[in-house]
Design a protein around this motif. Structure first.
Motif, PDB file in Angstrom:
ATOM      1  N   LYS A 395       5.545  -0.045   2.304  1.00 39.95           N
ATOM      2  CA  LYS A 395       5.720  -0.649   0.983  1.00 39.95           C
ATOM      3  C   LYS A 395       5.005   0.159  -0.098  1.00 39.95           C
ATOM      4  O   LYS A 395       3.983   0.799   0.155  1.00 39.95           O
ATOM      5  CB  LYS A 395       5.187  -2.082   0.981  1.00 39.95           C
ATOM      6  N   THR A 396       5.539   0.097  -1.305  1.00 37.39           N
ATOM      7  CA  THR A 396       4.874   0.671  -2.475  1.00 37.39           C
ATOM      8  C   THR A 396       4.966  -0.328  -3.617  1.00 37.39           C
ATOM      9  O   THR A 396       5.869  -1.156  -3.655  1.00 37.39           O
ATOM     10  CB  THR A 396       5.520   2.005  -2.905  1.00 37.39           C
ATOM     11  N   TRP A 397       4.035  -0.258  -4.546  1.00 40.92           N
ATOM     12  CA  TRP A 397       4.099  -1.085  -5.751  1.00 40.92           C
ATOM     13  C   TRP A 397       3.362  -0.364  -6.880  1.00 40.92           C
ATOM     14  O   TRP A 397       2.533   0.514  -6.633  1.00 40.92           O
ATOM     15  CB  TRP A 397       3.534  -2.487  -5.513  1.00 40.92           C
ATOM     16  N   SER A 398       3.690  -0.708  -8.118  1.00 38.71           N
ATOM     17  CA  SER A 398       3.192   0.039  -9.275  1.00 38.71           C
ATOM     18  C   SER A 398       2.413  -0.813 -10.268  1.00 38.71           C
ATOM     19  O   SER A 398       2.168  -0.368 -11.390  1.00 38.71           O
ATOM     20  CB  SER A 398       4.354   0.725  -9.994  1.00 38.71           C
ATOM     21  N   GLU A 399       2.016  -2.002  -9.889  1.00 44.94           N
ATOM     22  CA  GLU A 399       1.171  -2.833 -10.734  1.00 44.94           C
ATOM     23  C   GLU A 399      -0.001  -3.365  -9.910  1.00 44.94           C
ATOM     24  O   GLU A 399       0.218  -3.881  -8.813  1.00 44.94           O
ATOM     25  CB  GLU A 399       1.974  -4.018 -11.311  1.00 44.94           C
ATOM     26  N   PRO A 400      -1.237  -3.196 -10.400  1.00 47.03           N
ATOM     27  CA  PRO A 400      -1.615  -2.599 -11.681  1.00 47.03           C
ATOM     28  C   PRO A 400      -1.774  -1.077 -11.641  1.00 47.03           C
ATOM     29  O   PRO A 400      -2.176  -0.470 -12.628  1.00 47.03           O
ATOM     30  CB  PRO A 400      -2.958  -3.267 -11.965  1.00 47.03           C
ATOM     31  N   GLY A 401      -1.469  -0.474 -10.454  1.00 44.75           N
ATOM     32  CA  GLY A 401      -1.608   0.972 -10.335  1.00 44.75           C
ATOM     33  C   GLY A 401      -0.598   1.526  -9.348  1.00 44.75           C
ATOM     34  O   GLY A 401       0.335   0.838  -8.930  1.00 44.75           O
ATOM     35  N   TYR A 402      -0.823   2.769  -8.962  1.00 44.26           N
ATOM     36  CA  TYR A 402       0.151   3.500  -8.140  1.00 44.26           C
ATOM     37  C   TYR A 402      -0.191   3.344  -6.647  1.00 44.26           C
ATOM     38  O   TYR A 402      -0.791   4.229  -6.039  1.00 44.26           O
ATOM     39  CB  TYR A 402       0.154   4.970  -8.528  1.00 44.26           C
ATOM     40  N   PHE A 403       0.245   2.243  -6.068  1.00 47.95           N
ATOM     41  CA  PHE A 403      -0.174   1.920  -4.708  1.00 47.95           C
ATOM     42  C   PHE A 403       0.915   2.216  -3.679  1.00 47.95           C
ATOM     43  O   PHE A 403       2.095   1.965  -3.909  1.00 47.95           O
ATOM     44  CB  PHE A 403      -0.580   0.450  -4.613  1.00 47.95           C
ATOM     45  N   VAL A 404       0.464   2.758  -2.549  1.00 51.14           N
ATOM     46  CA  VAL A 404       1.343   3.036  -1.410  1.00 51.14           C
ATOM     47  C   VAL A 404       0.641   2.506  -0.166  1.00 51.14           C
ATOM     48  O   VAL A 404      -0.514   2.852   0.103  1.00 51.14           O
ATOM     49  CB  VAL A 404       1.626   4.542  -1.260  1.00 51.14           C
ATOM     50  N   GLU A 405       1.327   1.684   0.591  1.00 53.50           N
ATOM     51  CA  GLU A 405       0.762   1.119   1.801  1.00 53.50           C
ATOM     52  C   GLU A 405       0.569   2.211   2.855  1.00 53.50           C
ATOM     53  O   GLU A 405       1.397   3.114   2.963  1.00 53.50           O
ATOM     54  CB  GLU A 405       1.730   0.054   2.330  1.00 53.50           C
ATOM     55  N   PRO A 406      -0.531   2.143   3.645  1.00 48.37           N
ATOM     56  CA  PRO A 406      -0.659   3.109   4.740  1.00 48.37           C
ATOM     57  C   PRO A 406       0.509   2.950   5.706  1.00 48.37           C
ATOM     58  O   PRO A 406       0.778   1.848   6.186  1.00 48.37           O
ATOM     59  CB  PRO A 406      -1.995   2.745   5.391  1.00 48.37           C
ATOM     60  N   THR A 407       1.190   4.048   5.952  1.00 45.27           N
ATOM     61  CA  THR A 407       2.479   3.987   6.657  1.00 45.27           C
ATOM     62  C   THR A 407       2.502   4.920   7.862  1.00 45.27           C
ATOM     63  O   THR A 407       2.082   6.085   7.772  1.00 45.27           O
ATOM     64  CB  THR A 407       3.616   4.377   5.682  1.00 45.27           C
ATOM     65  N   VAL A 408       2.993   4.386   8.973  1.00 44.10           N
ATOM     66  CA  VAL A 408       3.196   5.185  10.183  1.00 44.10           C
ATOM     67  C   VAL A 408       4.682   5.188  10.501  1.00 44.10           C
ATOM     68  O   VAL A 408       5.317   4.131  10.590  1.00 44.10           O
ATOM     69  CB  VAL A 408       2.408   4.610  11.380  1.00 44.10           C
ATOM     70  N   LEU A 409       5.223   6.389  10.665  1.00 45.05           N
ATOM     71  CA  LEU A 409       6.637   6.563  10.967  1.00 45.05           C
ATOM     72  C   LEU A 409       6.779   7.285  12.296  1.00 45.05           C
ATOM     73  O   LEU A 409       6.154   8.327  12.503  1.00 45.05           O
ATOM     74  CB  LEU A 409       7.329   7.379   9.862  1.00 45.05           C
ATOM     75  N   GLN A 410       7.593   6.746  13.193  1.00 44.03           N
ATOM     76  CA  GLN A 410       7.896   7.435  14.442  1.00 44.03           C
ATOM     77  C   GLN A 410       9.226   8.149  14.294  1.00 44.03           C
ATOM     78  O   GLN A 410      10.227   7.541  13.892  1.00 44.03           O
ATOM     79  CB  GLN A 410       7.959   6.453  15.615  1.00 44.03           C
ATOM     80  N   VAL A 411       9.236   9.436  14.595  1.00 42.36           N
ATOM     81  CA  VAL A 411      10.459  10.221  14.467  1.00 42.36           C
ATOM     82  C   VAL A 411      10.940  10.645  15.851  1.00 42.36           C
ATOM     83  O   VAL A 411      10.135  10.938  16.748  1.00 42.36           O
ATOM     84  CB  VAL A 411      10.258  11.457  13.565  1.00 42.36           C
ATOM     85  N   SER A 412      12.249  10.672  16.022  1.00 43.59           N
ATOM     86  CA  SER A 412      12.818  11.089  17.306  1.00 43.59           C
ATOM     87  C   SER A 412      13.064  12.589  17.369  1.00 43.59           C
ATOM     88  O   SER A 412      13.197  13.157  18.442  1.00 43.59           O
ATOM     89  CB  SER A 412      14.132  10.349  17.564  1.00 43.59           C
ATOM     90  N   ASP A 413      13.089  13.214  16.189  1.00 38.12           N
ATOM     91  CA  ASP A 413      13.334  14.660  16.107  1.00 38.12           C
ATOM     92  C   ASP A 413      12.027  15.364  15.731  1.00 38.12           C
ATOM     93  O   ASP A 413      11.531  15.197  14.617  1.00 38.12           O
ATOM     94  CB  ASP A 413      14.407  14.947  15.059  1.00 38.12           C
ATOM     95  N   PRO A 414      11.447  16.172  16.627  1.00 36.35           N
ATOM     96  CA  PRO A 414      10.170  16.822  16.309  1.00 36.35           C
ATOM     97  C   PRO A 414      10.265  17.859  15.199  1.00 36.35           C
ATOM     98  O   PRO A 414       9.240  18.285  14.661  1.00 36.35           O
ATOM     99  CB  PRO A 414       9.772  17.479  17.634  1.00 36.35           C
ATOM    100  N   LYS A 415      11.494  18.244  14.844  1.00 38.59           N
ATOM    101  CA  LYS A 415      11.684  19.191  13.747  1.00 38.59           C
ATOM    102  C   LYS A 415      12.089  18.491  12.448  1.00 38.59           C
ATOM    103  O   LYS A 415      12.511  19.139  11.482  1.00 38.59           O
ATOM    104  CB  LYS A 415      12.752  20.222  14.121  1.00 38.59           C
ATOM    105  N   HIS A 416      11.970  17.183  12.414  1.00 39.31           N
ATOM    106  CA  HIS A 416      12.316  16.414  11.215  1.00 39.31           C
ATOM    107  C   HIS A 416      11.453  16.888  10.048  1.00 39.31           C
ATOM    108  O   HIS A 416      10.314  17.327  10.216  1.00 39.31           O
ATOM    109  CB  HIS A 416      12.073  14.923  11.489  1.00 39.31           C
ATOM    110  N   ALA A 417      12.008  16.776   8.840  1.00 41.43           N
ATOM    111  CA  ALA A 417      11.264  17.185   7.644  1.00 41.43           C
ATOM    112  C   ALA A 417       9.925  16.460   7.536  1.00 41.43           C
ATOM    113  O   ALA A 417       8.950  17.016   7.014  1.00 41.43           O
ATOM    114  CB  ALA A 417      12.108  16.927   6.395  1.00 41.43           C
TER     115      ALA A 417
END
Length: 536
Positions: A395-417
């Protein structure tokens, strides 16, 4: 050679405890509540310039809060700063090492005592750091840079050639012929101190262009240098437009070097710019850069799942992942992934994202709207990508500031961008490998990313650890065994990487200082020969 006092090996500056009820916490709280708007001038030869070209500095976690106004210099003033450096250069170079070192030690004492709360508060507000991130940076590491640079310069000056019975030899460690252009980033207040004082301790003069995002804390440090007795013009504080300041600096024949920390693309553009007109400079400029990273954490099947999970959380999400050393890609064996992923989900659910003045906050905001938008786009794309699974956050939100939730992504392609490209935010991409694919995974890590800054390996199998060190010999300039890939200490882990991560000149060590000196070797013969024939 050096003369005068010998400075001892410093010890790392201990962190101040800001726990609830302490005097330090009360003083910090008062400083954070201070609402005066700071007018940040350009400082040239000790003179302050205020202009109509003003940039506002706002707290990233509270964009309604105005912290400072930067008065950017004109093109003529940037040129004046270069001339100011030239005017003081000979006098500064003629000082003994002890005289220059004393200024750095005085500045360190000022920051360590009466400026400590102020510079920490400026870093917290301007760069959205919690006190747990600000104190090790804007106080401890900054102080360490000053003290260790002074000590390591002494080591350089003491390095002398061998003399013989018939002649004496010496090395004169001269500063470079011209000024150093120092370009410092937003993420570490301490880096601005190193990029400027490392060349200065070797007798160079410096044109300092700080990031607008860190200008408030950098200005506090610059004032400490002035109070410590730094002569006017040795370091000129020029918080100008990046393109304009760079263009003026690189148009001067007296550009002798660039000391840079920032993005790989910007550093490469500086390198190309210098190369394209190298014949126009009085001397070939020295370029020293520490740039980006796509730093890895590799877990072996023998590793402890909790230790790996904690290293990933701290390595990837402290200071919103806005460290060039931050863990941003991880390789976890399938046998550990269930336990590691569950612990990541459980612990990340408890981490607080918000106001850095709140001592319970773990993460503040990302540095700017541009960064927030880039990360938001990347996370939205990941959610729609069949090769990506959101393990936690997103998740991200922009009030009252520029917040981005700590995010973990699992990818199936080890060469993914997501495993190759630097995002510079609180996003960790994980590839789960088969336990029997250890060798293939090592080769994959080495070949996937263009960067080679930091990495860490978790394993209790000594043979596997040794093999990983061998295969990944060029994959990181700073390698951590059974530890997170962040938190290098001055004097303990000199910092820097290769490949697209920079020139690996190891900030905080004598290796970096060597780049800012041009040795002259002098031989004096006691009795010159009086016959042209050999053996006569």
């Amino acid at each position: 050679m050096i003369s005068g006092p010998q400075f001892p090996l410093p010890v790392n500056e201990p962190e101040v405890h800001f726990g609830q009820g302490t005097k330090a916490a009360a003083a910090l709280s008062e400083a954070l509540e201070q609402r005066d708007v700071v007018e940040i001038p350009t400082v040239i030869g000790g003179k302050r310039y205020f202009s109509n070209d003003v940039v506002e500095v706002r707290a990233p976690h509270d964009t309604q809060r105005l912290l400072a106004r930067i008065h950017r210099p004109t093109q003529a003033q940037i040129a004046e700063a270069i001339a100011s450096s030239a005017a003081v250069a000979k006098d500064w170079a003629s000082l003994t090492h002890a005289s220059r070192a004393t200024i750095l030690h005085r500045a360190a004492e000022i920051v360590a005592t009466r400026s400590r709360i102020r510079i920490n508060a400026a870093t917290m507000l301007g760069q959205s750091k919690t006190i747990d991130q600000a104190e090790p940076d804007s106080a401890c590491e900054l102080i360490d840079f000053l003290r260790f640079n002074a000590y390591n310069a002494q080591r350089v000056y003491a390095e002398q050639p061998m003399s013989v019975p018939t002649a004496v030899n010496r090395a004169d460690w001269r500063p470079l012929e011209g000024f150093i252009y120092a370009v410092s980033p937003f993420n570490f207040t301490a880096i601005g101190a190193n990029l400027t004082t490392a060349p200065a301790i070797m007798g160079n003069t410096v044109l300092w262009k700080p990031s607008e995002k860190s200008a408030l804390a950098n200005y506090v440090f610059f004032e400490a240098l002035e109070e410590a007795g730094l002569p006017p013009g040795v370091i000129n504080f020029v918080p100008g437009d990046a393109e304009l300041t760079t263009r003026v600096a690189m148009s001067s024949p007296d550009l002798a070097g660039i000391h840079f920390t920032g993005s790989s693309s910007v550093f490469q553009s500086l390198w190309k710019g210098v190369a394209s007109k190298v014949d126009s400079f009085r001397t070939i400029p020295r370029l020293v850069g520490e740039t980006g990273g796509k730093d890895f954490v590799l877990a072996h099947a023998s590793a402890n799942a909790s230790e790996v999970a904690i290293a990933l959380i701290r390595g990837a999400f402290e200071y919103q992942g806005q460290k060039c050393s931050a863990a941003s890609r991880a390789y976890v064996p399938r046998s550990l992934w269930t336990a590691v992923s569950q612990e990541l989900r459980d612990r990340l659910a408890t981490l607080k994202v918000g106001d850095v003045a709140d001592p319970t906050t773990f993460m503040g905001a990302v540095i700017s709207q541009a960064s927030h938008q880039k990360l938001s786009r990347a996370l939205e794309a990941a959610k729609d990508d069949p090769a990506v699974q959101v393990v936690a956050g997103g998740k991200t939100w922009s009030e009252p500031g520029y917040f981005v939730e700590p995010t973990v992504l699992q990818v199936s392609d080890p060469k993914h961008a997501l495993m190759k490209e630097e995002l510079f935010g609180p996003v960790l991409s994980v590839f789960v490998y088969e336990d029997n694919a250890w060798q293939e995974t090592l080769e994959l890590i080495d070949a996937t990313s263009p960067y080679a800054l930091t990495g860490s390996i978790f394993s209790t199998d000594r043979f596997a650890l040794h093999e990983a060190e061998r295969v990944l010999i060029n994959a990181a300039g700073n390698l951590y065994l059974n530890d997170k890939p962040t938190g290098a200490m001055i004097g303990q882990q000199p910092f820097g990487g290769g490949r697209a991560s920079g020139t690996n000149d190891k900030a905080g060590s004598y290796l970096n200082l060597l780049r800012w000196a041009s040795p002259r070797v002098v031989k004096e013969t006691y009795l010159p020969p009086r016959d042209w024939q050999f053996g006569a």
